[in-house]
Design a protein around this motif. Structure first.
Motif, PDB file in Angstrom:
ATOM      1  N   HIS A  14      -6.945   7.939  -3.123  1.00 22.34           N
ATOM      2  CA  HIS A  14      -7.339   6.780  -3.929  1.00 22.34           C
ATOM      3  C   HIS A  14      -8.237   7.125  -5.119  1.00 22.34           C
ATOM      4  O   HIS A  14      -8.641   6.241  -5.858  1.00 22.34           O
TER       5      HIS A  14
ATOM      6  N   SER B  22      -7.385  -5.388   7.733  1.00 24.86           N
ATOM      7  CA  SER B  22      -7.520  -4.555   6.523  1.00 24.86           C
ATOM      8  C   SER B  22      -6.702  -5.056   5.337  1.00 24.86           C
ATOM      9  O   SER B  22      -5.607  -5.586   5.497  1.00 24.86           O
ATOM     10  N   HIS B  23      -7.248  -4.826   4.183  1.00 20.70           N
ATOM     11  CA  HIS B  23      -6.527  -5.023   2.921  1.00 20.70           C
ATOM     12  C   HIS B  23      -5.552  -3.854   2.718  1.00 20.70           C
ATOM     13  O   HIS B  23      -5.481  -2.946   3.542  1.00 20.70           O
ATOM     14  N   ARG B  24      -4.808  -3.874   1.623  1.00 23.11           N
ATOM     15  CA  ARG B  24      -4.027  -2.733   1.189  1.00 23.11           C
ATOM     16  C   ARG B  24      -4.568  -2.281  -0.172  1.00 23.11           C
ATOM     17  O   ARG B  24      -5.305  -3.000  -0.828  1.00 23.11           O
ATOM     18  N   SER B  25      -4.140  -1.107  -0.603  1.00 22.91           N
ATOM     19  CA  SER B  25      -4.619  -0.656  -1.914  1.00 22.91           C
ATOM     20  C   SER B  25      -4.064  -1.553  -3.028  1.00 22.91           C
ATOM     21  O   SER B  25      -4.704  -1.773  -4.045  1.00 22.91           O
TER      22      SER B  25
ATOM     23  N   ASP C  48      -5.236   3.886  11.857  1.00 21.98           N
ATOM     24  CA  ASP C  48      -4.524   3.206  10.766  1.00 21.98           C
ATOM     25  C   ASP C  48      -3.141   3.844  10.678  1.00 21.98           C
ATOM     26  O   ASP C  48      -2.176   3.364  11.255  1.00 21.98           O
TER      27      ASP C  48
ATOM     28  N   GLY D 127       0.836  -1.211   0.000  1.00 21.07           N
ATOM     29  CA  GLY D 127       0.000   0.000   0.000  1.00 21.07           C
ATOM     30  C   GLY D 127       0.855   1.239   0.000  1.00 21.07           C
ATOM     31  O   GLY D 127       2.080   1.159  -0.135  1.00 21.07           O
ATOM     32  N   ASP D 128       0.201   2.383   0.198  1.00 20.80           N
ATOM     33  CA  ASP D 128       0.939   3.637   0.318  1.00 20.80           C
ATOM     34  C   ASP D 128       1.717   3.591   1.619  1.00 20.80           C
ATOM     35  O   ASP D 128       1.114   3.488   2.678  1.00 20.80           O
TER      36      ASP D 128
ATOM     37  N   LYS E 234      -2.839  -3.959   9.262  1.00 20.73           N
ATOM     38  CA  LYS E 234      -2.366  -4.255   7.908  1.00 20.73           C
ATOM     39  C   LYS E 234      -1.147  -5.151   8.077  1.00 20.73           C
ATOM     40  O   LYS E 234      -0.119  -4.701   8.601  1.00 20.73           O
TER      41      LYS E 234
ATOM     42  N   LYS F 223     -12.042  -5.040   6.523  1.00 14.55           N
ATOM     43  CA  LYS F 223     -12.212  -4.002   5.501  1.00 14.55           C
ATOM     44  C   LYS F 223     -11.409  -4.463   4.297  1.00 14.55           C
ATOM     45  O   LYS F 223     -10.178  -4.537   4.357  1.00 14.55           O
TER      46      LYS F 223
ATOM     47  N   GLU G 292     -12.056   6.301  10.770  1.00 15.04           N
ATOM     48  CA  GLU G 292     -10.636   5.901  10.763  1.00 15.04           C
ATOM     49  C   GLU G 292      -9.766   7.126  10.493  1.00 15.04           C
ATOM     50  O   GLU G 292     -10.087   7.914   9.599  1.00 15.04           O
TER      51      GLU G 292
ATOM     52  N   GLN H 182     -10.972   9.704   2.533  1.00 21.06           N
ATOM     53  CA  GLN H 182     -10.544   8.623   1.645  1.00 21.06           C
ATOM     54  C   GLN H 182     -11.627   7.611   1.294  1.00 21.06           C
ATOM     55  O   GLN H 182     -11.625   7.059   0.209  1.00 21.06           O
ATOM     56  N   GLU H 183     -12.521   7.344   2.216  1.00 16.73           N
ATOM     57  CA  GLU H 183     -13.552   6.379   1.855  1.00 16.73           C
ATOM     58  C   GLU H 183     -14.817   6.494   2.694  1.00 16.73           C
ATOM     59  O   GLU H 183     -14.779   6.872   3.864  1.00 16.73           O
TER      60      GLU H 183
END
Ligand code: PGA
Length: 419
Positions: A155, A357-360, A305, A37-38, A330, A381, A280, A163-164
């Motif tokens: 993103h 959590s996933h990553r991008s 996060d 991810g970032d 992560k 997530k 978050e 972000q989301e």
């Protein structure tokens, strides 16, 4: 025992190289890959990239791949794959650096996950069950998912600063029902956006985005069952002591510059107006004071996060200072399965919520689904209910639900503290 380890370079969901590993034992071949991810800062484990700008713009990972094929494999061949902590420790000892920068976390994590799968294979139990054993936990819980339905921040190409926006089906009875709700609302949202703003999408602020989501939810029968979570990732729009909610807009008016106190007011108003249950990174990752203020407000979960970077020292500080009340884990920020289990335990011992959590940058590897069930995190997530690398995780949860049958406990309304 582990008989052979072979790594290669593959591409993640962003088209950027990452590491894949095939780990062989007498029971067969076990494959895993590292998400990416970032990078969010100095407290997370180090991803090793080749840096040759002429090759994948510097992002190739052949050095990490070679570290597995030449160094890690030598250290691990002959080890029992069920002994996860010894395998992880052997890699940590070989690496010798605090941030895994010698071998690269992308090398170490991919092997750690592959070994975990091989451990389950050795015991002939499902992966989530093996993970629960490693964590010393008897309970298995299918997590409540947070589906990203609107992306902003770094993103997305729109002007939305946060972000989301995620929908959380806490009122579903089972995971398959939660996934259906997520998918249906996702498609209703697409229709709402097309009707109101045309086929090319829209540029709205956080209220506008939340209104669209609210309308999409209202077109289903699930209104009472769906809550909303925000991923603010506020470090991206923090400038000095202010937060610039117009940070992506070409015509900045300057009117959307908010102080920390004004941000708190904004979050309070949003929580009053919409069914928001979790936020978050509401503030910059070093703005510990304002995060603390918001954590003491109401019942909304405050997730760290970038604030925590899955780092045990940052988590400890946040626990001591009562800064937030949930960990976003992560796995590649911490780097091995054993350390991931430990930080989840650290968070749970403090009575925090846990979001796996996933990553991008993801791959088709569905490990975090099993991790989330095995650790009874209660929350996962993994992105929108669409696209292969995201659905790899949600579809694996469907399979686990089926396998567990009557024993499948969906976290649902217990999302923050599943049994
Ligand atoms: P990342 O963020 O870009 O750091 O992987 C993903 C997320 O937090 O959803």
């Amino acid at each position: 025992v582990i008989t052979k380890i072979k790594a290669r370079q593959i591409l993640d969901s962003r088209g950027i190289p990452t590491v894949e590993v095939d780990l062989f034992t007498n029971k067969g071949m076990f494959r895993a890959s590292a998400p990416s991810g970032d990078p969010s800062g100095m407290y997370e484990a180090f991803e090793l990239r080749d840096g040759d700008k002429g090759v994948y713009l510097g992002n190739s990972v052949t050095r990490a791949v070679n570290n597995i094929n030449e160094k890690i494999s030598k250290a691990l061949i002959g080890m029992d794959p069920t002994l996860q902590s010894q395998i992880d420790q052997a890699m940590i000892d070989l690496d010798k650096t605090e941030k895994k920068s010698e071998l690269g976390v992308n090398a170490i994590l991919a092997v750690s996950i592959a070994a975990c799968k091989a451990g389950a294979g050795e015991k002939e139990v499902p992966l989530y069950k093996h993970i629960a054993d490693l964590a010393g936990k008897p309970h298995l819980t299918i997590p409540t998912p947070a589906f990203t339905v609107i992306s902003g921040g770094k993103h997305a190409g729109n002007n939305l600063a946060i972000q989301e926006i995620m929908i959380v089906p806490i009122g579903a009875i089972r995971f398959d029902e939660a996934l259906q709700m997520g998918s249906e609302i996702y498609y209703h949202l697409k229709a709402v956006i097309t009707e109101k703003h045309g086929a090319h999408g829209c540029n709205v602020g956080v209220d506008g985005g939340l209104d669209l989501v609210k309308e999409a939810i209202s077109r289903t029968e699930y209104t009472e069952k769906i809550s909303i979570a925000l991923g603010a990732a506020a470090s991206n729009f923090c400038q000095g002591t202010k937060y610039d909610l117009d940070f992506k807009s070409p015509n900045k008016s300057g009117q959307n510059f908010k102080s920390g106190e004004e941000m708190i007011e904004m979050y309070k108003e949003l929580c009053a107006e919409y069914p928001i249950i979790s936020i978050e990174d509401p503030f910059d990752k070093e703005d510990w004071e304002h995060i603390k203020c918001i954590s003491n407000l109401g019942t909304c979960q405050v997730v760290g996060d970038e604030l925590l970077m899955s780092n045990p020292k940052r988590i400890e500080r946040a626990i001591q200072e009562n800064t937030c009340n949930a960990l976003l884990l992560k796995v590649n920020q911490i780097g091995t399965v054993t350390e991931a289990i430990e930080v989840v335990k650290q968070a749970k011992d403090a009575n925090w919520g846990v979001v796996i959590s996933h990553r991008s940058g993801e791959t088709e590897d569905s490990f975090i689904a099993d991790l989330s069930v095995g650790l009874s995190s209660g929350q996962i997530k993994a992105g929108a209910p669409c696209r292969g690398e995201r659905l790899a995780k949600y579809n694996q949860l469907l399979r686990i639900q089926e396998e567990l049958g009557d024993d499948a406990f969906y976290a649902g309304v217990e999302w923050r503290k599943p049994l």
